[in-house]
Design an enzyme around this catalytic site. Structure first.
Site, PDB file in Angstrom:
ATOM      1  N   GLU A  91       0.827  -1.201   0.000  1.00 50.93           N
ATOM      2  CA  GLU A  91       0.000   0.000   0.000  1.00 50.93           C
ATOM      3  C   GLU A  91       0.861   1.250   0.000  1.00 50.93           C
ATOM      4  O   GLU A  91       1.989   1.235   0.469  1.00 50.93           O
ATOM      5  CB  GLU A  91      -0.866   0.040   1.266  1.00 50.93           C
ATOM      6  N   CYS A 354      -2.701   1.390   8.506  1.00 49.05           N
ATOM      7  CA  CYS A 354      -1.730   0.417   7.997  1.00 49.05           C
ATOM      8  C   CYS A 354      -2.324  -0.925   7.624  1.00 49.05           C
ATOM      9  O   CYS A 354      -2.874  -1.624   8.458  1.00 49.05           O
ATOM     10  CB  CYS A 354      -0.697   0.133   9.066  1.00 49.05           C
TER      11      CYS A 354
HETATM   12  N1  SAH Z   1       7.128  -0.210  11.385  1.00 54.73           N
HETATM   13  C1  SAH Z   1       7.185   1.214  11.473  1.00 54.73           C
HETATM   14  C2  SAH Z   1       6.422   1.944  10.384  1.00 54.73           C
HETATM   15  C3  SAH Z   1       5.066   1.437   9.993  1.00 54.73           C
HETATM   16  S1  SAH Z   1       3.725   1.667  11.104  1.00 54.73           S
HETATM   17  C4  SAH Z   1       6.761   1.673  12.845  1.00 54.73           C
HETATM   18  O1  SAH Z   1       6.391   0.839  13.657  1.00 54.73           O
HETATM   19  O2  SAH Z   1       6.847   2.857  13.134  1.00 54.73           O
HETATM   20  C5  SAH Z   1       3.346   3.376  11.068  1.00 54.73           C
HETATM   21  C6  SAH Z   1       2.610   3.872  12.325  1.00 54.73           C
HETATM   22  O3  SAH Z   1       1.221   3.485  12.308  1.00 54.73           O
HETATM   23  C7  SAH Z   1       3.186   3.273  13.593  1.00 54.73           C
HETATM   24  O4  SAH Z   1       3.282   4.242  14.603  1.00 54.73           O
HETATM   25  C8  SAH Z   1       2.151   2.226  13.931  1.00 54.73           C
HETATM   26  O5  SAH Z   1       2.254   1.863  15.258  1.00 54.73           O
HETATM   27  C9  SAH Z   1       0.869   2.920  13.560  1.00 54.73           C
HETATM   28  N2  SAH Z   1      -0.303   2.044  13.415  1.00 54.73           N
HETATM   29  C10 SAH Z   1      -0.349   0.744  13.108  1.00 54.73           C
HETATM   30  N3  SAH Z   1      -1.618   0.277  13.117  1.00 54.73           N
HETATM   31  C11 SAH Z   1      -2.397   1.314  13.430  1.00 54.73           C
HETATM   32  C12 SAH Z   1      -3.811   1.467  13.616  1.00 54.73           C
HETATM   33  N4  SAH Z   1      -4.654   0.469  13.453  1.00 54.73           N
HETATM   34  N5  SAH Z   1      -4.276   2.708  13.948  1.00 54.73           N
HETATM   35  C13 SAH Z   1      -3.426   3.756  14.097  1.00 54.73           C
HETATM   36  N6  SAH Z   1      -2.099   3.668  13.943  1.00 54.73           N
HETATM   37  C14 SAH Z   1      -1.581   2.466  13.607  1.00 54.73           C
END
Ligand code: SAH
Length: 366
Positions: A91, A354
């Protein structure tokens, strides 16, 4: 398998063209289109039609193609579901904002990190993305922006000629498990697309050697740490990586990065609730005690806490908390002198959290 022309260097592209019995200048014409992110050969109007058809049958332009494109109701967010040449899907999200056009890039197909609130990791890690696959996400978004004539729809003017101006490596995957390619990609975006280091953000769940590597690399980008809990006990429950790298180690490495580069460190903190037996939502990581503990970790450092309302993921056992509870948490941090903002939800109507789109599309493949 069709040849992906974007993956060829200039000499290889010229050979490909002359092997087809074409004059050399065609390679230059095609390269210009590839650099602009042309999704197929039909758009290459300075090539004769029969050549475009021939190319369509034996080659691809980019190392990815659009499977789905969703636009939010306000037109400001576009989410792409993209398919790579080996059939993996990723994505990418384009966000038009008042300060520019930002693209959220995926660094891996899937994710191995296993965070308990996230959709991206539900199907595990498939593989790292290449430099070209990350770069092509930006070009795809840029093509979209130009096709849209952003000037016509952007309410606040057009700060960067309608091109991509900001990159956030915050899509699917853990960038610091693919550090070498992420660095290669960002070097190229800086050089070829003129995107300045200060407009680039890399977000990590806290892989300490990777943060140190970014530090050594020496570019003044922004670093974001997905913290989500202020104690090791709580963090280990929702982020398995915390069993490997503890909170203090992660923050020490991150503070060192932001001090070296004189950048404000971004802390991401999803506000999570859980449903109790009666079905009402109780705060999980978002009560007053945790706000105070978070303060203690961050006080005295140049940080901005991004509070993120949780985007619902059906497969996950959390609940989003009320707007009031979000504001109460924020008020405590502000009273304690910590810079804080609440992340605006973008594209909630198109499943922009995500991995949601990819997960839905995988359907039976699970
Ligand atoms: N692996 C990296 C980058 C990808 S996730 C990281 O962990 O930072 C990007 C951001 O989106 C991260 O802060 C993650 O914790 C958050 N995220 C993941 N799932 C989410 C959700 N369902 N709602 C809101 N934020 C989410």
């Amino acid at each position: 398998m069709k040849t992906v022309l974007f993956n060829l260097n200039d000499i290889e592209l010229e050979k490909f063209v002359t092997d087809m019995g074409l004059p050399r200048f065609r390679a230059k014409q095609i390269r210009e289109w590839l650099n602009r992110g042309a999704p197929d050969f039909n758009v290459m109007k300075n090539l004769p039609e029969d050549l475009r058809n021939k190319l369509n049958s034996c080659a691809e332009t980019l190392p990815l193609k659009i499977v789905k494109k969703l636009k939010s109701a306000d037109n400001q967010t576009t989410k792409f579901l993209l398919e790579l040449n080996d059939g993996e899907q990723i994505e990418c999200v384009l966000m038009r904002t008042t300060y520019g056009n930002s693209v959220c890039v995926s660094s891996q197909a899937g994710c191995a990190m296993g965070c308990k609130f996230c959709a991206s990791t539900l199907l595990g890690l498939k593989r790292n993305l290449t430099v070209n696959e990350m770069f092509a996400q930006i070009l795809t978004a840029q093509w979209e922006l130009r096709a849209d004539k952003i000037k016509d729809i952007h309410p606040n003017g057009d700060p960067n000629n309608g091109d991509v101006s900001h990159i956030v490596v915050m899509g699917t995957g853990e960038p610091l498990q693919n550090t070498e390619n992420v660095i290669g990609f960002l070097e190229r975006a800086n050089k070829e697309l003129n995107i300045s280091w200060r407009r680039i953000t890399v977000s990590t769940c806290g892989i300490v050697p990777g943060i140190n590597e970014l530090n050594k690399w020496g570019r003044p980008i922004n670093l974001a740490i997905s913290l989500h809990a202020p104690t090791d006990e709580l963090r280990s429950q929702i982020m398995p990586i915390n069993n490997k790298y503890k909170l203090n180690e992660v923050l020490d490495a991150a503070f060192a990065f932001s001090d070296t580069h004189n950048r404000q460190l971004m802390i991401e903190y999803i506000l999570l609730g859980k449903k109790d037996e009666s079905g009402s939502v109780v705060l999980y990581n978002a009560n007053e005690d945790y706000a105070n503990k978070l303060t203690k970790l961050l006080q005295g450092h140049n940080v901005m806490v991004n509070l993120i309302p949780w985007n619902t993921v059906d497969e996950r056992d959390f609940a989003s908390i009320s707007g009031n509870a979000v504001h109460r948490f924020q008020d405590i941090l502000i009273k304690n002198g910590i810079h804080t903002r609440i992340r605006r939800e973008r594209g909630a109507d198109i499943g922009s959290a995500c991995g949601q789109l990819r997960l839905k599309n995988a359907g039976g493949k699970k």
